[in-house]
Scaffold this active site. Structure first.
Site, PDB file in Angstrom:
ATOM      1  N   ARG A  75     -12.292  -5.468  24.193  1.00 29.23           N
ATOM      2  CA  ARG A  75     -11.460  -6.464  24.867  1.00 29.23           C
ATOM      3  C   ARG A  75     -11.559  -7.838  24.214  1.00 29.23           C
ATOM      4  O   ARG A  75     -11.574  -8.861  24.905  1.00 29.23           O
ATOM      5  CB  ARG A  75     -11.871  -6.573  26.329  1.00 29.23           C
ATOM      6  N   TYR A  93      -4.459   0.939  16.071  1.00 32.52           N
ATOM      7  CA  TYR A  93      -3.011   1.037  15.878  1.00 32.52           C
ATOM      8  C   TYR A  93      -2.501  -0.103  14.987  1.00 32.52           C
ATOM      9  O   TYR A  93      -2.834  -1.268  15.215  1.00 32.52           O
ATOM     10  CB  TYR A  93      -2.293   1.014  17.233  1.00 32.52           C
ATOM     11  N   ARG A  94      -1.712   0.242  13.980  1.00 34.33           N
ATOM     12  CA  ARG A  94      -1.140  -0.765  13.083  1.00 34.33           C
ATOM     13  C   ARG A  94       0.380  -0.681  13.144  1.00 34.33           C
ATOM     14  O   ARG A  94       0.994   0.225  12.567  1.00 34.33           O
ATOM     15  CB  ARG A  94      -1.597  -0.520  11.633  1.00 34.33           C
ATOM     16  N   SER A  98      -8.725  -0.505  21.745  1.00 32.08           N
ATOM     17  CA  SER A  98      -8.462  -1.752  22.469  1.00 32.08           C
ATOM     18  C   SER A  98      -7.800  -1.368  23.780  1.00 32.08           C
ATOM     19  O   SER A  98      -7.262  -0.262  23.900  1.00 32.08           O
ATOM     20  CB  SER A  98      -7.510  -2.644  21.677  1.00 32.08           C
ATOM     21  N   ARG A 131       0.806  -1.226   0.000  1.00 29.79           N
ATOM     22  CA  ARG A 131       0.000   0.000   0.000  1.00 29.79           C
ATOM     23  C   ARG A 131       0.835   1.270   0.000  1.00 29.79           C
ATOM     24  O   ARG A 131       0.279   2.341  -0.215  1.00 29.79           O
ATOM     25  CB  ARG A 131      -0.974  -0.018   1.175  1.00 29.79           C
ATOM     26  N   ALA A 139     -13.426  -7.824  13.419  1.00 31.24           N
ATOM     27  CA  ALA A 139     -14.297  -7.771  14.600  1.00 31.24           C
ATOM     28  C   ALA A 139     -14.394  -6.351  15.146  1.00 31.24           C
ATOM     29  O   ALA A 139     -15.478  -5.866  15.489  1.00 31.24           O
ATOM     30  CB  ALA A 139     -13.784  -8.719  15.685  1.00 31.24           C
ATOM     31  N   GLY A 140     -13.245  -5.687  15.207  1.00 36.21           N
ATOM     32  CA  GLY A 140     -13.219  -4.336  15.747  1.00 36.21           C
ATOM     33  C   GLY A 140     -14.079  -3.372  14.920  1.00 36.21           C
ATOM     34  O   GLY A 140     -14.827  -2.556  15.472  1.00 36.21           O
ATOM     35  N   ASP A 141     -13.987  -3.480  13.612  1.00 38.79           N
ATOM     36  CA  ASP A 141     -14.757  -2.578  12.741  1.00 38.79           C
ATOM     37  C   ASP A 141     -16.247  -2.878  12.851  1.00 38.79           C
ATOM     38  O   ASP A 141     -17.079  -1.965  12.863  1.00 38.79           O
ATOM     39  CB  ASP A 141     -14.305  -2.734  11.285  1.00 38.79           C
ATOM     40  N   ALA A 162     -16.426  -5.776  26.138  1.00 42.12           N
ATOM     41  CA  ALA A 162     -16.117  -4.354  25.993  1.00 42.12           C
ATOM     42  C   ALA A 162     -16.630  -3.578  27.192  1.00 42.12           C
ATOM     43  O   ALA A 162     -17.477  -4.068  27.947  1.00 42.12           O
ATOM     44  CB  ALA A 162     -16.771  -3.821  24.713  1.00 42.12           C
TER      45      ALA A 162
HETATM   46  P1  ATP Z   1      -9.482  -6.229  14.804  1.00 41.32           P
HETATM   47  O1  ATP Z   1      -8.470  -5.135  14.750  1.00 41.32           O
HETATM   48  O2  ATP Z   1      -8.947  -7.614  14.563  1.00 41.32           O
HETATM   49  O3  ATP Z   1     -10.712  -5.974  14.000  1.00 41.32           O
HETATM   50  P2  ATP Z   1      -9.895  -5.272  17.501  1.00 41.32           P
HETATM   51  O4  ATP Z   1      -8.694  -5.579  18.338  1.00 41.32           O
HETATM   52  O5  ATP Z   1     -10.110  -3.909  17.005  1.00 41.32           O
HETATM   53  O6  ATP Z   1      -9.996  -6.323  16.315  1.00 41.32           O
HETATM   54  P3  ATP Z   1     -11.425  -6.874  19.314  1.00 41.32           P
HETATM   55  O7  ATP Z   1     -11.356  -6.331  20.693  1.00 41.32           O
HETATM   56  O8  ATP Z   1     -10.612  -8.064  18.977  1.00 41.32           O
HETATM   57  O9  ATP Z   1     -11.195  -5.677  18.289  1.00 41.32           O
HETATM   58  O10 ATP Z   1     -12.933  -7.252  18.971  1.00 41.32           O
HETATM   59  C1  ATP Z   1     -13.945  -6.277  18.964  1.00 41.32           C
HETATM   60  C2  ATP Z   1     -15.191  -6.843  19.563  1.00 41.32           C
HETATM   61  O11 ATP Z   1     -15.617  -7.991  18.815  1.00 41.32           O
HETATM   62  C3  ATP Z   1     -15.023  -7.317  21.002  1.00 41.32           C
HETATM   63  O12 ATP Z   1     -15.220  -6.254  21.911  1.00 41.32           O
HETATM   64  C4  ATP Z   1     -16.112  -8.375  21.091  1.00 41.32           C
HETATM   65  O13 ATP Z   1     -17.359  -7.777  21.346  1.00 41.32           O
HETATM   66  C5  ATP Z   1     -16.130  -8.963  19.681  1.00 41.32           C
HETATM   67  N1  ATP Z   1     -15.266 -10.155  19.671  1.00 41.32           N
HETATM   68  C6  ATP Z   1     -13.941 -10.225  19.424  1.00 41.32           C
HETATM   69  N2  ATP Z   1     -13.480 -11.493  19.570  1.00 41.32           N
HETATM   70  C7  ATP Z   1     -14.546 -12.239  19.920  1.00 41.32           C
HETATM   71  C8  ATP Z   1     -14.751 -13.627  20.218  1.00 41.32           C
HETATM   72  N3  ATP Z   1     -13.739 -14.508  20.205  1.00 41.32           N
HETATM   73  N4  ATP Z   1     -16.004 -14.040  20.524  1.00 41.32           N
HETATM   74  C9  ATP Z   1     -17.041 -13.175  20.548  1.00 41.32           C
HETATM   75  N5  ATP Z   1     -16.917 -11.866  20.284  1.00 41.32           N
HETATM   76  C10 ATP Z   1     -15.698 -11.389  19.981  1.00 41.32           C
END
Ligand code: ATP
Length: 315
Positions: free
Chosen positions: A226, A165-166, A192, A104, A255-257, A231
Site C-alpha cells: 500500500r 501490472y504494467r 498492490s 524493449r 520500492a515494490g521490488d 502493507a
Molecule cells: P513500484 O512498482 O514503484 O516499485 P509498488 O506499487 O510495487 O511500487 P508500493 O506499494 O509503492 O509498491 O511500495 C512497496 C512498499 O514500499 C510499501 O508497502 C512500503 O512498505 C514501502 N514504501 C513505498 N512508499 C513508501 C513511502 N513513501 N515511505 C515509506 N515506505 C514506502
C-alpha cells in the site's frame, strides 16, 4: 544450488534528472523487477540465481557484470543475438514524479522460452520468484512463466508472483486472463491493492473477498502493498497490517521490488508473518529513501540503520 531462482528481462536504464527532450547528462544503470529482487536478496546474504536473455551488446555486458558484481548467479543467463538488450529511459517530470519510456519490444529478452529457465530448477531451489511483467513481454515469456511455475510447484519449490501490472505493456483484461491460471501453482501472491483483482479467481469485488478467493484456491500467503500506507499480509489463520517506515522520499521507483526482496528474505529465514512484513517494509523504505531502483538496498548488517536517530552520523 541457489536458494532462490528468478527470471525476467533486465534492461539498461538511462536516468535524466530533468526532461529528456532538453538534453544533458544521463546516468546509466540496469533495471528489471526480478533482478532488483535478486540483488536485494543477494545483499541480504541469500544465494540467488537470475535467468534471462540479454543482447550480444555492451548494455548486455553491463547487465551481466552488474548482477555478477552484486553476487547474483548468472550461470543460466544467456546472450542472444536475435535482439538487442532492452532499454528503459527515466525522466523526472515534476517533483517526485518519474516518467518511464521503454525501448524493449523485440529485445533479446522477449525471445525467452521455458527451456531457457527449466535447467535452473534442476538443483531444486527453495523458492521461485516471477513477476507479472514477464508474461507481458510475448508468447514465449508468457509460456515460460506458465510452465516454469507449474514445474516448480510440482517439484515442491515454493513459488511467488508479484503481480506488477504494467499498463504500458498490456491491458488489464489480458493480464487477468494470463495471471489467474497461475494461481493454483502459487504459494505467495504479492500485489498492490489495485492489482488484486487481476489475479484473484472468481468475481469477488471487495479486497476481503479477493484475498479469501486466493487463499481458497491454495495460495498460502497473500501480501498487499500500500505504498506510503504500508502493507498487509493474509494467511489462512492470520491477518497482519504493518505501517510503512517513515523516511524522506528520494525515489519511489523500485520500492515494490525491494519490499518483495525483504519479504522473501524473511520467508527464507523462517520469520513469522509479522517478521516477514517488518523486513519487507524496511527494505521498501531503503528503496524510497535512496536514489536508483536497487542501488540503495541494504546489506544484512544495515537492516537496523533506519532505527538510527535522524541526522545522526554512523562512526
Ligand atoms: P513500484 O512498482 O514503484 O516499485 P509498488 O506499487 O510495487 O511500487 P508500493 O506499494 O509503492 O509498491 O511500495 C512497496 C512498499 O514500499 C510499501 O508497502 C512500503 O512498505 C514501502 N514504501 C513505498 N512508499 C513508501 C513511502 N513513501 N515511505 C515509506 N515506505 C514506502
Amino acid at each position: 544450488g541457489n536458494d532462490v531462482v528468478t527470471f525476467g528481462e533486465t534492461m539498461a536504464a538511462l536516468r535524466a534528472d530533468g526532461l529528456i527532450r532538453l538534453g544533458g547528462t544521463m546516468r546509466l544503470s540496469v533495471a528489471g523487477a526480478e533482478s532488483n529482487v535478486a540483488i536485494g536478496l543477494a545483499r541480504l546474504g541469500h544465494s540467488v540465481g537470475w535467468v534471462g536473455l540479454v543482447g550480444g551488446d555492451e548494455p548486455g555486458e553491463l547487465v551481466l557484470r552488474t548482477l555478477r558484481a552484486e553476487g547474483v548467479d548468472v550461470a543460466h543467463a544467456c546472450v542472444d543475438e536475435r535482439g538487442p538488450t532492452g532499454l528503459i529511459l527515466l525522466e523526472r517530470r515534476v517533483g517526485e514524479l518519474t516518467r518511464v519510456i521503454y525501448h524493449r519490444a523485440g529485445s533479446a529478452a522477449s525471445f525467452l522460452v521455458a527451456d531457457d529457465v527449466l535447467p535452473a530448477l534442476d538443483s531444486l531451489p527453495k523458492l521461485l520468484h516471477v513477476t507479472g511483467i514477464t508474461p507481458a513481454l510475448g508468447r514465449g515469456p508468457a509460456e515460460a512463466v506458465r510452465v516454469v511455475v507449474r514445474e516448480a510447484a510440482a517439484s515442491g519449490v515454493l513459488t511467488c508472483l508479484d503481480v506488477n501490472y504494467r499498463a504500458r505493456l498490456w491491458g488489464r483484461e489480458q493480464a487477468a486472463e494470463t495471471l489467474r491460471p497461475l494461481v493454483s501453482s502459487l504459494s505467495v501472491v504479492i500485489a498492490s491493492d489495485d492489482e488484486l483483482e487481476l489475479v484473484a479467481p472468481g468475481a469477488a469485488t471487495t479486497e476481503r473477498d479477493r484475498v479469501a478467493a486466493l487463499l481458497d484456491a491454495g495460495v498460502s500467503e497473500v501480501i498487499i502493498k500500500r505504498g506510503g500506507d504500508g502493507a498487509s499480509g493474509h494467511t489462512a489463520d492470520q491477518v497482519v497490517d504493518v505501517p510503512a517506515r517513515r523516511v524522506q522520499v528520494v525515489d519511489v521507483v523500485g520500492a515494490g521490488d525491494a519490499f518483495v526482496a525483504g519479504y522473501l528474505s524473511g520467508l527464507l529465514d523462517e520469520l513469522d508473518l509479522t517478521g516477514r512484513l517488518d523486513r519487507a517494509v524496511t527494505t521498501g523504505a531503503f528503496a524510497v529513501a535512496s536514489s536508483g531502483d536497487w542501488e540503495g538496498l541494504p546489506s544484512r548488517s544495515e537492516l537496523g540503520l533506519l532505527d538510527a536517530l535522524p541526522g545522526s552520523t554512523l562512526r
